[in-house]
Structure formats: structure tokens, C-alpha cells
Design a protein around this motif. Structure first.
Motif, mmCIF file in Angstrom:
data_model
loop_
_atom_site.group_PDB
_atom_site.id
_atom_site.type_symbol
_atom_site.label_atom_id
_atom_site.label_comp_id
_atom_site.label_asym_id
_atom_site.label_seq_id
_atom_site.Cartn_x
_atom_site.Cartn_y
_atom_site.Cartn_z
ATOM 1 N N ASP A 1 -21.584 24.127 18.938
ATOM 2 C CA ASP A 1 -22.322 25.174 18.173
ATOM 3 C C ASP A 1 -21.666 25.346 16.783
ATOM 4 O O ASP A 1 -20.664 24.705 16.458
ATOM 5 C CB ASP A 1 -22.326 26.513 18.920
ATOM 6 C CG ASP A 1 -20.931 27.047 19.210
ATOM 7 O OD1 ASP A 1 -19.953 26.455 18.702
ATOM 8 O OD2 ASP A 1 -20.817 28.090 19.868
ATOM 9 N N CYS A 2 -22.265 26.329 15.938
ATOM 10 C CA CYS A 2 -21.739 26.596 14.585
ATOM 11 C C CYS A 2 -20.638 27.626 14.691
ATOM 12 O O CYS A 2 -20.856 28.749 15.165
ATOM 13 C CB CYS A 2 -22.866 27.115 13.683
ATOM 14 S SG CYS A 2 -22.330 27.494 11.989
ATOM 15 N N SER A 3 -19.471 27.238 14.276
ATOM 16 C CA SER A 3 -18.323 28.150 14.366
ATOM 17 C C SER A 3 -18.434 29.285 13.352
ATOM 18 O O SER A 3 -18.231 30.442 13.666
ATOM 19 C CB SER A 3 -17.030 27.375 14.123
ATOM 20 O OG SER A 3 -15.936 28.257 14.140
ATOM 21 N N SER A 4 -18.805 28.978 12.081
ATOM 22 C CA SER A 4 -19.039 30.033 11.064
ATOM 23 C C SER A 4 -20.031 29.515 10.037
ATOM 24 O O SER A 4 -19.967 28.344 9.622
ATOM 25 C CB SER A 4 -17.727 30.450 10.365
ATOM 26 O OG SER A 4 -17.155 29.357 9.673
ATOM 27 N N GLY A 5 -20.992 30.399 9.684
ATOM 28 C CA GLY A 5 -22.042 29.979 8.769
ATOM 29 C C GLY A 5 -21.533 29.844 7.327
ATOM 30 O O GLY A 5 -20.387 30.170 6.996
ATOM 31 N N PRO A 6 -22.411 29.397 6.455
ATOM 32 C CA PRO A 6 -22.022 29.241 5.040
ATOM 33 C C PRO A 6 -21.728 30.600 4.393
ATOM 34 O O PRO A 6 -22.362 31.621 4.697
ATOM 35 C CB PRO A 6 -23.224 28.555 4.412
ATOM 36 C CG PRO A 6 -24.378 28.903 5.291
ATOM 37 C CD PRO A 6 -23.828 29.038 6.656
ATOM 38 N N GLY A 7 -20.723 30.652 3.481
ATOM 39 C CA GLY A 7 -20.349 31.900 2.783
ATOM 40 C C GLY A 7 -21.334 32.286 1.681
ATOM 41 O O GLY A 7 -22.050 31.460 1.126
ATOM 42 N N ARG A 8 -21.326 33.570 1.362
ATOM 43 C CA ARG A 8 -22.223 34.090 0.315
ATOM 44 C C ARG A 8 -21.715 33.632 -1.071
ATOM 45 O O ARG A 8 -20.517 33.600 -1.359
ATOM 46 C CB ARG A 8 -22.256 35.609 0.365
ATOM 47 C CG ARG A 8 -23.191 36.225 -0.694
ATOM 48 C CD ARG A 8 -23.145 37.744 -0.578
ATOM 49 N NE ARG A 8 -23.678 38.174 0.699
ATOM 50 C CZ ARG A 8 -24.964 38.322 0.982
ATOM 51 N NH1 ARG A 8 -25.854 38.040 0.048
ATOM 52 N NH2 ARG A 8 -25.370 38.730 2.160
ATOM 53 N N GLY A 9 -22.682 33.321 -1.942
ATOM 54 C CA GLY A 9 -22.309 32.952 -3.315
ATOM 55 C C GLY A 9 -21.802 34.158 -4.102
ATOM 56 O O GLY A 9 -22.153 35.311 -3.821
ATOM 57 N N GLY A 10 -20.982 33.928 -5.139
ATOM 58 C CA GLY A 10 -20.450 35.007 -5.975
ATOM 59 C C GLY A 10 -21.537 35.669 -6.815
ATOM 60 O O GLY A 10 -22.508 35.042 -7.217
ATOM 61 N N THR A 11 -21.356 36.970 -7.103
ATOM 62 C CA THR A 11 -22.315 37.727 -7.932
ATOM 63 C C THR A 11 -22.142 37.339 -9.413
ATOM 64 O O THR A 11 -21.021 37.188 -9.921
ATOM 65 C CB THR A 11 -22.068 39.228 -7.771
ATOM 66 O OG1 THR A 11 -22.206 39.579 -6.392
ATOM 67 C CG2 THR A 11 -23.058 40.036 -8.617
ATOM 68 N N GLY A 12 -23.249 37.203 -10.103
ATOM 69 C CA GLY A 12 -23.178 36.897 -11.555
ATOM 70 C C GLY A 12 -22.617 38.062 -12.370
ATOM 71 O O GLY A 12 -22.809 39.235 -12.044
ATOM 72 N N GLY A 13 -21.897 37.750 -13.433
ATOM 73 C CA GLY A 13 -21.345 38.794 -14.311
ATOM 74 C C GLY A 13 -22.434 39.483 -15.127
ATOM 75 O O GLY A 13 -23.458 38.894 -15.466
ATOM 76 N N ASN A 14 -22.197 40.742 -15.471
ATOM 77 C CA ASN A 14 -23.161 41.487 -16.290
ATOM 78 C C ASN A 14 -23.152 40.983 -17.737
ATOM 79 O O ASN A 14 -22.102 40.599 -18.294
ATOM 80 C CB ASN A 14 -22.826 42.975 -16.294
ATOM 81 C CG ASN A 14 -22.968 43.607 -14.914
ATOM 82 O OD1 ASN A 14 -23.797 43.170 -14.109
ATOM 83 N ND2 ASN A 14 -22.155 44.631 -14.649
ATOM 84 N N GLY A 15 -24.310 41.043 -18.369
ATOM 85 C CA GLY A 15 -24.374 40.703 -19.793
ATOM 86 C C GLY A 15 -23.760 41.814 -20.643
ATOM 87 O O GLY A 15 -23.838 42.998 -20.313
#
Length: 500
Positions: free
Chosen positions: A371-385
Motif C-alpha cells: 500500500d501507500c505509506s504516505s501521500g505526496p506533500g502539499r506544494g509551498g504557498t506563493g509569495g504576496n506581490g
């Protein structure tokens, strides 16, 4: 002769002067003389004179019924016994007194006959001497200015003394005696450009005096002073009272004041301009753009915010025009005065905000054997303009310079004057906000692991910069005309005066 009484009478001119009685001469008793001070015109014995005049008292009506005038002795005295005039005979009937001080004098007249024991009679009068008056100086027309080198004449021949006394004239120039005795003075030594003081001291024979002073300006002959086209690097003052100034071409004042004082200003279609250009030459300084934020590098790292844009600089204030002042006795020609302020410079634009950095990819998934031990991680949030910079405010317009024209005696021509404020500079454009960075993708999937759509969020867009408040324009200066005593003024920005 009477025979019965043996009395004989001796007569002379019908008057019995002696009688012969019983062989003896018998003379009548001696009669006293009569002392009479002749009255004043008002019938009184009070005589009034002014100091400096000669007093005259007479005793014409005095006499003796027995003696002739040559046999009478007249003595005039003061109240304290001082003998003033005395002698035997007719000429002593008149008393004359001079050089008297202001006071009251009591005069006594004693008349004595020469017969027998000398009979005497007296009379009394009062002499009032009032204070004398100073001479009255009367000067005929005299100059108040003399073209140098030159001469001038001063005539005081119409001067009078209220007592009709002899007058002595003494003339002075700057305190030095330059003439005596003569009622007029011709002074030939006006040689300097300065103010001379001419004085007359008038003294009568009893020492009372009056004085008169006048100032006479020594002026150089008028010589034209020429003003031609020029660009000023500082204030311009032409102070030539009593002289002629000519003006042609154009003067660029660069905001410096001009002042002209002269006897006459002759203008040949000339112009006074405050600035060659009324628009601002100042360079605009825009705000710099913000730097973009850096992207996330480590797995799942957020992007950094973009830098804010810099504000635009404020526009430079416009230059104000200086005062234009003209004061003359006479004006001729056509003159245009354009004495306006320059415009304010535009404000600088605000810098744009920097874009935000992108978020980094999330961590990869981990797959087990079954089975899948751990799913893919969330991408980083973009910086504010980054936020945009504010636009810089425009510069305030320069003020129009005041214009003052004063012509005392003669105006022949046209003066057009304009004095308005410069326009305000426009405000700078605000900078745009930077774009927010994109969110990072989720991590890679492996084996049994499937995609979970775990993408990072996008950064916020930056805000735009502020719009600057509008600046104010310059204000017009005052324009005033004072021609032959008639004064007008306005702050409406323009005016004109003409007269043929």
C-alpha cells in the motif's frame, strides 16, 4: 497920572508895568509861568511808541503872561530826577527821546521864568514804550535746485521793518558768510552734487532779527542712462533721480526684482519678462520598482513576498517672480511687462510592487510493498506581490510678481502688465501592485500512492500606490498704477494703462 493921589502909571503896550507913588516906583507882583505838556492825539497825557521809534513831547502851549519865550527856562526830567533836556528859549519846548527800552516812563516838565525870584510851574506826562517787532523777511521766487556748476540769485528787497528802522542783511551758505548789507545775493559756487543750505539773517537797528533758510539741491545735468536687452543674474536697480533713462529690447529677470527711479523713462517698444520658459525643466524622479520575491527552494517551501515599489518624488515648486517697480516724473513709449511665476514640476511616478515568488513542490509520496505509506506533500504557498509606490505630488506653481508703476507728471504711451501664478505640477502615477506568486505543485506519486491534488495556494496581489492630492497654482501679484496722483490697483492678473 492922577493929580489927587499923586499917582502916575507907567504902561507898555497897554499893560501897567509900574506905578509912581509918592515918588517911588511900585512894580506888580511877579506871576508864575504855566507849564503845559501838549496832549496826545487822544487828548490824554499818555504817549505810546514802539521800541525803536523816537518819542517827541512838546510844550508849545506853555508860557508866561509877563515874559517872552526867550525868558522861560524849560527842564525835562524823569520821575527819579534825571535831567533829560534843559535850557533857556524856544528850542527847549520840544523833547526827543530815542533808543528806549520797552517800559513805562514818567516825564516831568518844569518851566521857570527869569523875573524876580524865578517862579516855576510843572506838568507831568507818561511815555509807554512797547516791545518792538522783528523785521519781516520777504523772499521773491528762488530756486530749489541748481544745475551744477551754476549760480542762483536770492532777492529779499521786499523785506520790511514794522518800525521803519534801518535793516542789515547777512547771507550765509552752509554756515559761511557770503554776503552782507545787500538785500539780494547771487551765489556762483554751486559746484557739488549735494544739498546746500542758504540762510538770511535780517537785523534792524535796535538788534531785533529774523532768519530764513532754504535748501537748494545741486544737480548734475541730466544724461541718458541706457537699458538694453539682458538676462539678469541678480537684482537690477537704476537710481537716477533727475536723470533720463532709456529702455529698449527685452530684459529677462529670472525672478530677480527691478527698481527704476528717474526723472524721465523713455521706452522703445520694450519688454520685461520674468522667465524665458514658464514650464519646469526639473527632471522627474520616479519611484523604483520593488524587487520580486524569491521562489521557494526546499520541498514545500513558500515563495517570498515581492518588495514594495518606492514612492515617486514630489515635483519641484515653481519659481516666483520678483517685484517690478518704476517711479518717474515722466514716461513715454510702449512697455510690456510679463511678470509671471513658473509652473510647478510634475510629481514622480510610484514604482511597481515586485511579484511574489512561487511556492516550491511538495515532498514526494512514499509507497510500501502492498500500500501507500504516505501521500505526496502539499506544494509551498506563493509569495504576496509587493504594493505599488504612491505617485509624488506635483510642485506648487510660482507666484506672479507685483508690479508698481508711479508717474508723477506726464504720461504718454502704453503699459501692459501681466502677473499670474504658475500652474501646479501634475501628480505622479501610482505604481501597480506586484502579482502574487503561484502555489507549488504537490509532490510526486510513486507505487501504490495516488495524487491528492495538494497544490500550494497562490500569493495575494499587491495593492496599487496612492494617488497624490492635487497641488495649488501660484497666485497673481498686485498691479498698481499711480499716474498724476490717480491710483488704481488689481489682483486679477493683468492690467493696462494708456494715455496720449
Amino acid at each position: 497920572m492922577s493929580d489927587g493921589n499923586k499917582v502916575a502909571y507907567i504902561t507898555a503896550g497897554g499893560t501897567v508895568v509900574a506905578a509912581l507913588v509918592a515918588g517911588y516906583f511900585v512894580y506888580p507882583r511877579n506871576q508864575p509861568p504855566e507849564a503845559i505838556i501838549d496832549p496826545a492825539p487822544d487828548g490824554s497825557k499818555v504817549f505810546t511808541i514802539v521800541q525803536g521809534q523816537t518819542a517827541q513831547l512838546t510844550a508849545i502851549d506853555s508860557g508866561d503872561p509877563e515874559d517872552s519865550d526867550s525868558d522861560l527856562y524849560f527842564q525835562w526830567t524823569s520821575i527819579d530826577g534825571e535831567t533829560l533836556f534843559e535850557g533857556l528859549g524856544v528850542k527847549y519846548r520840544v523833547l526827543e527821546l530815542s533808543n528806549l527800552h520797552p517800559e513805562t516812563h514818567v516825564i516831568i516838565l518844569n518851566v521857570t521864568d527869569e523875573k524876580g525870584n524865578g517862579k516855576m510851574d510843572s506838568d507831568k506826562g507818561t511815555l509807554v514804550v512797547t516791545a518792538g517787532q522783528s523785521p519781516e523777511i520777504r523772499i521773491l521766487n528762488y530756486p530749489t535746485s541748481v544745475e551744477i556748476p551754476g549760480s542762483a540769485t536770492f532777492d529779499a528787497s521786499k523785506s520790511i521793518d514794522p518800525q521803519n528802522l534801518k535793516l542789515n542783511f547777512a547771507w550765509f551758505v552752509d554756515g559761511k558768510v557770503v554776503g552782507e548789507h545787500n538785500p539780494s545775493l547771487t551765489y556762483p559756487n554751486f559746484i557739488e552734487s549735494k544739498t546746500y543750505t542758504v540762510e538770511l539773517v535780517l537785523t534792524n537797528s535796535i538788534g531785533l532779527h529774523s532768519s530764513w533758510k532754504a535748501e537748494v539741491v545741486g544737480k548734475r545735468p541730466p544724461r541718458p542712462v541706457s537699458i538694453t536687452t539682458r538676462v539678469l543674474g541678480g537684482p537690477l536697480e537704476i537710481m537716477r533721480p533727475g536723470e533720463v533713462v532709456t529702455f529698449s529690447g527685452e530684459i529677462i529677470t529670472n525672478g530677480y526684482p527691478i527698481k527704476v527711479i528717474a526723472d524721465r523713462l523713455e521706452v522703445d517698444d520694450a519688454r520685461i519678462t520674468s522667465f524665458q520658459r514658464i514650464s519646469s525643466d526639473e527632471e522627474v524622479t520616479n519611484g523604483s520598482n520593488g524587487r520580486p520575491g524569491s521562489n521557494g527552494t526546499a520541498r514545500g517551501e513558500n515563495g517570498r513576498s515581492g518588495q514594495n515599489g518606492a514612492d515617486g518624488s514630489a515635483g519641484t515648486q515653481g519659481q516666483s517672480a520678483g517685484q517690478i517697480e518704476i517711479e518717474v516724473n515722466e514716461f513715454s513709449g510702449n512697455l510690456e511687462i510679463f511678470n509671471v511665476g513658473t509652473n510647478g514640476a510634475h510629481g514622480g511616478n510610484g514604482g511597481n510592487g515586485g511579484d511574489g515568488g512561487d511556492g516550491a513542490r511538495g515532498t514526494p509520496s512514499r509507497s510500501g510493498l502492498i500500500d501507500c505509506s504516505s501521500g505526496p506533500g502539499r506544494g509551498g504557498t506563493g509569495g504576496n506581490g509587493g504594493n505599488g509606490g504612491s505617485g509624488g505630488p506635483g510642485g506648487i506653481g510660482g507666484n506672479g510678481g507685483p508690479i508698481s508703476i508711479k508717474v508723477d507728471e506726464k504720461f504718454n504711451g502704453l503699459i501692459e502688465a501681466q502677473t499670474i501664478g504658475g500652474a501646479a505640477g501634475a501628480g505622479g502615477r501610482p505604481g501597480a501592485g506586484g502579482t502574487g506568486g503561484a502555489g507549488g505543485p504537490e509532490g510526486e506519486t510513486r507505487g501504490w500512492c495516488k495524487s491528492a491534488a495538494r497544490y500550494g495556494g497562490s500569493g495575494q496581489n499587491g495593492e496599487s500606490g496612492s494617488v497624490p492630492l492635487p497641488s495649488s497654482s501660484g497666485v497673481p501679484g498686485e498691479i498698481s498704477f499711480n499716474v498724476k496722483g490717480q491710483e488704481t490697483s488689481t489682483r486679477q492678473g493683468s492690467a493696462r494703462y494708456s494715455e496720449d
